[in-house]
Design an enzyme around this catalytic site. Structure first.
Site, PDB file in Angstrom:
ATOM      1  N   LEU A   1      60.517 -26.393  72.159  1.00 27.90           N
ATOM      2  CA  LEU A   1      59.889 -26.409  70.838  1.00 27.90           C
ATOM      3  C   LEU A   1      60.070 -25.059  70.165  1.00 27.90           C
ATOM      4  O   LEU A   1      59.724 -24.025  70.727  1.00 27.90           O
ATOM      5  CB  LEU A   1      58.397 -26.723  70.961  1.00 27.90           C
TER       6      LEU A   1
ATOM      7  N   THR B   1      57.027 -22.827  80.761  1.00 33.47           N
ATOM      8  CA  THR B   1      58.314 -22.239  81.134  1.00 33.47           C
ATOM      9  C   THR B   1      58.146 -21.498  82.450  1.00 33.47           C
ATOM     10  O   THR B   1      57.473 -20.469  82.516  1.00 33.47           O
ATOM     11  CB  THR B   1      58.820 -21.289  80.044  1.00 33.47           C
TER      12      THR B   1
ATOM     13  N   LYS C   1      60.664 -12.618  77.124  1.00 27.80           N
ATOM     14  CA  LYS C   1      60.028 -12.857  78.424  1.00 27.80           C
ATOM     15  C   LYS C   1      60.946 -13.630  79.368  1.00 27.80           C
ATOM     16  O   LYS C   1      61.054 -13.307  80.558  1.00 27.80           O
ATOM     17  CB  LYS C   1      58.722 -13.633  78.196  1.00 27.80           C
TER      18      LYS C   1
ATOM     19  N   ARG D   1      54.075 -11.816  68.889  1.00 33.97           N
ATOM     20  CA  ARG D   1      54.503 -11.424  70.224  1.00 33.97           C
ATOM     21  C   ARG D   1      55.956 -10.928  70.200  1.00 33.97           C
ATOM     22  O   ARG D   1      56.838 -11.626  69.743  1.00 33.97           O
ATOM     23  CB  ARG D   1      54.353 -12.598  71.201  1.00 33.97           C
TER      24      ARG D   1
ATOM     25  N   GLY E   1      62.753 -11.818  68.983  1.00 30.19           N
ATOM     26  CA  GLY E   1      61.400 -11.498  69.437  1.00 30.19           C
ATOM     27  C   GLY E   1      60.706 -12.790  69.837  1.00 30.19           C
ATOM     28  O   GLY E   1      61.356 -13.766  70.199  1.00 30.19           O
TER      29      GLY E   1
ATOM     30  N   CYS F   1      59.205 -16.327  73.794  1.00 31.65           N
ATOM     31  CA  CYS F   1      60.121 -16.952  74.748  1.00 31.65           C
ATOM     32  C   CYS F   1      61.296 -16.061  75.154  1.00 31.65           C
ATOM     33  O   CYS F   1      61.411 -15.688  76.324  1.00 31.65           O
ATOM     34  CB  CYS F   1      60.648 -18.267  74.175  1.00 31.65           C
TER      35      CYS F   1
ATOM     36  N   ASN G   1      67.566 -20.521  77.018  1.00 35.98           N
ATOM     37  CA  ASN G   1      67.014 -19.394  76.274  1.00 35.98           C
ATOM     38  C   ASN G   1      67.850 -18.128  76.456  1.00 35.98           C
ATOM     39  O   ASN G   1      68.052 -17.357  75.515  1.00 35.98           O
ATOM     40  CB  ASN G   1      65.566 -19.140  76.683  1.00 35.98           C
TER      41      ASN G   1
ATOM     42  N   LYS H   1      65.969 -24.682  81.315  1.00 29.93           N
ATOM     43  CA  LYS H   1      65.178 -23.983  80.302  1.00 29.93           C
ATOM     44  C   LYS H   1      65.545 -22.502  80.248  1.00 29.93           C
ATOM     45  O   LYS H   1      65.797 -21.942  79.170  1.00 29.93           O
ATOM     46  CB  LYS H   1      63.691 -24.150  80.619  1.00 29.93           C
TER      47      LYS H   1
ATOM     48  N   ASP I   1      41.033 -26.792  78.151  1.00 33.30           N
ATOM     49  CA  ASP I   1      41.270 -25.358  78.063  1.00 33.30           C
ATOM     50  C   ASP I   1      39.967 -24.649  78.409  1.00 33.30           C
ATOM     51  O   ASP I   1      38.890 -25.093  77.994  1.00 33.30           O
ATOM     52  CB  ASP I   1      41.738 -24.960  76.655  1.00 33.30           C
TER      53      ASP I   1
END
Length: 446
Positions: A153, A122, A264, A328, A258, A261, A209, A205, A31
Site C-alpha cells: 500500500l 513488513t 527501514k 517519518r 523517505g 518503508c 522495496n 516485500k 489496538d
C-alpha cells in the site's frame, strides 16, 4: 462473509480492515492504544489518508467494522487474525519484531478454535517461523496456520492499491491456509501469487522495496553526473523510461526517498544479509546515495546565496511525499535541521503535515506566500500540487531574492526563469555545478 480480527490500527491495519469490511466481511480491529481506539469509535481516523475516514465511517455505521482494545473481543470465533503492527528499526538496522511477537502471544492466549494467522506487517524471512512457535506455546489443542501476505500500500493511494492491486502475494508452508487467505481477495479479481513456502513471500516485500529504492538512488546519481556535463536528468529519465525493459516509474531525480518503508526496509534487508555472512554492497550504496542526496539542496543554497547565516529560507512541503501527513524519515527534517544549524531562519509550509513536535526553531506558515515573504530562497521539498504554480509575480514580489531551489523538479525551468526567478533543479541544465573540467592541450605526436 468471513470474521476477521485485525491487530493494529495503524496505517496498514486500518486500511486493510476498512477495505475488507467494505468487501462484506465482519471485521474487528484491536489496538492497545486507548486514545486511538476512542477516536476510531467516533469515526475519526488519527492520520491523513485520502478517502479512509469516509470508508471507516461507512462500514462502522453498517456494523461491519468495530474497534476494541481487548483481544478477547476480536479473536474468539475469528477465521483470520491479521497481524498489522509496527516493525520499527531495531539495533543494527534489523527489524524490531517485538510488537509482532506480542501480538502473536495475545492471539495464542485468546484463540478458541482453528485459526489462520496472517503476517501483513513488513517482516524479514523467518518471522513466520517465530510466529508459529509463539502460537504453539499455549498448546490448547487449537491449530493455527501462519501465512505471509505482505502489504503493498502506498501512502496517499492506499485504498486504490488495496482494491486494485498489481498483485497479491501469499506464502505458507500450509497450502490450504494460503488458499483460504486468497479467498479473501476473491471479489477483487486480482493476480495472486501463492509461493510454496512462507520465506519467499516474506522476501518479495523486502526485495520490491529495495529495488524501488535502488531506482531512486540510481537516477539521483545520474542527476549528479548530468549536472556536471550539462545534461538534463529529467529528460534522461524520460528517455530511459521509454525502454519497455526499464519503464518510467521511480526515476524522478530529487532529494531522495523517505517515509516509513524504504529507509527501514533497505536497512533491515542489509542487516539480514550481514546476519547470514553476506555483505550487501549494492544495498549499502543505495543508502549512502540517499543520505547524501539531502545535501544537494544545502549545496545549491550555499552556492547561490554565498552564505547561509542570517538567510531566510522558505521550506515548502514537510511530508515525505504528497497526500500524506507522514514525517517519518522525511527529507524536510534533515534539510531544516541543517539550515538551522548553519544559522539560517527557516519558515515552513505544508497543507496537512505538522512538524511542531519534531522540529524546533522553525516558523510554521499558514500559506505558501507567508512562508516565502521576505525569503532569500524558496525550496520545494514535497511535490504538492499547490506548488506547481509557485513561479508567479506575486511570489516573486514577496521574496527578498527570487530564488527557487526545486528539490523535486516540479517546475519547468524555462518558465520559472521567464517569470523572473533564478531557478535551480536537481540534475537540470543551468546549475552552477555544470562545469566541464579543464583539459590539457593534446600532445602533438610526430
Amino acid at each position: 462473509m468471513s470474521k476477521v480480527a485485525v491487530i493494529g490500527a495503524g496505517y496498514v491495519g486500518l486500511t486493510t480492515a476498512a477495505c475488507l469490511a467494505d468487501l462484506g466481511n465482519d471485521v474487528v480491529v484491536v489496538d492497545i492504544n486507548r486514545e486511538k481506539i476512542a477516536q476510531l469509535k467516533s469515526h475519526h481516523v488519527p492520520f491523513y489518508e485520502p478517502g479512509l475516514n469516509e470508508l471507516v465511517e461507512r462500514n462502522a455505521r453498517a456494523g461491519r467494522l468495530r474497534f476494541t482494545t481487548a483481544y478477547e473481543d476480536a479473536v474468539p470465533g475469528a477465521e483470520y487474525a491479521i497481524i498489522a503492527v509496527s516493525t520499527p528499526e531495531g539495533e543494527g538496522g534489523e527489524a524490531d519484531l517485538s510488537f509482532v511477537e506480542a501480538a502473536a502471544t495475545s492471539i495464542a492466549n485468546c484463540m478458541d478454535g482453528p485459526l489462520v494467522v496472517v503476517n501483513k506487517s513488513t517482516v524479514p524471512p523467518l518471522t513466520g517461523d517465530m510466529v508459529s512457535s509463539v502460537l504453539r506455546k499455549p498448546n490448547r489443542g487449537h491449530s493455527a496456520a501462519v501465512v505471509s501476505n505482505p502489504e503493498f500500500l502506498r501512502e496517499g493511494s492506499a485504498i486504490q492499491d488495496f482494491m486494485h492491486p498489481d498483485r497479491v502475494v501469499i506464502g505458507s508452508h500450509d497450502r490450504e491456509a494460503a488458499e483460504k487467505v486468497a479467498r479473501l481477495y476473491g471479489p477483487l479479481d486480482a493476480k495472486i501469487l501463492i509461493t510454496p513456502n512462507i520465506y519467499t513471500a516474506e522476501m518479495v516485500k523486502y526485495a520490491s522495496n529495495a529495488f524501488l529504492a535502488a531506482r531512486i538512488s540510481f537516477i539521483n546519481e545520474i542527476a549528479r553526473i548530468s549536472e556536471r556535463v550539462g545534461a538534463d536528468a529529467k529528460l534522461v529519465a524520460e528517455g530511459m523510461g521509454m525502454d519497455k525493459r526499464i519503464g518510467p516509474s521511480f526515476l524522478d531525480a530529487g532529494i531522495g526517498y523517505g517515509g516509513s518503508c524504504f529507509p527501514k526496509d533497505v536497512k533491515a534487508l542489509a542487516a539480514l544479509a550481514e546476519r547470514f555472512d553476506y555483505h550487501p554492497e549494492l544495498l549499502q550504496a543505495v543508502m549512502d546515495i540517499n543520505r547524501d542526496q539531502r545535501m544537494v539542496v544545502i549545496d545549491k543554497l550555499r552556492e547561490c546565496l554565498e552564505e547561509l547565516p542570517g538567510r531566510v529560507i522558505g521550506l515548502l512541503g514537510l511530508a515525505f511525499k504528497p497526500n500524506t501527513d507522514d514525517l517519518r524519515e522525511a527529507p524536510s527534517l534533515v534539510i531544516a535541521s541543517r539550515l538551522l544549524a548553519e544559522g539560517a531562519e527557516v519558515r515552513t509550509w505544508d497543507p496537512v503535515a505538522d512538524a511542531s513536535g519534531v522540529l524546533q526553531g522553525v516558523t510554521s506558515s499558514a500559506t505558501v506566500l507567508d512562508a516565502v515573504r521576505g525569503a532569500d530562497a524558496a525550496v520545494i521539498v514535497t511535490e504538492w500540487p499547490e506548488l506547481a504554480g509557485l513561479a508567479t509575480e506575486e511570489v516573486r514580489a514577496a521574496m527578498a531574492r527570487p530564488l527557487i531551489v526545486d528539490g523535486r523538479n516540479l517546475l519547468d525551468p524555462d518558465a520559472a526563469r521567464a517569470a523572473g526567478f533564478a531557478y535551480e533543479g536537481v540534475g537540470r541544465p543551468g546549475s552552477p555545478f555544470a562545469t566541464l573540467p579543464e583539459t590539457a592541450e593534446p600532445e602533438l605526436k610526430l
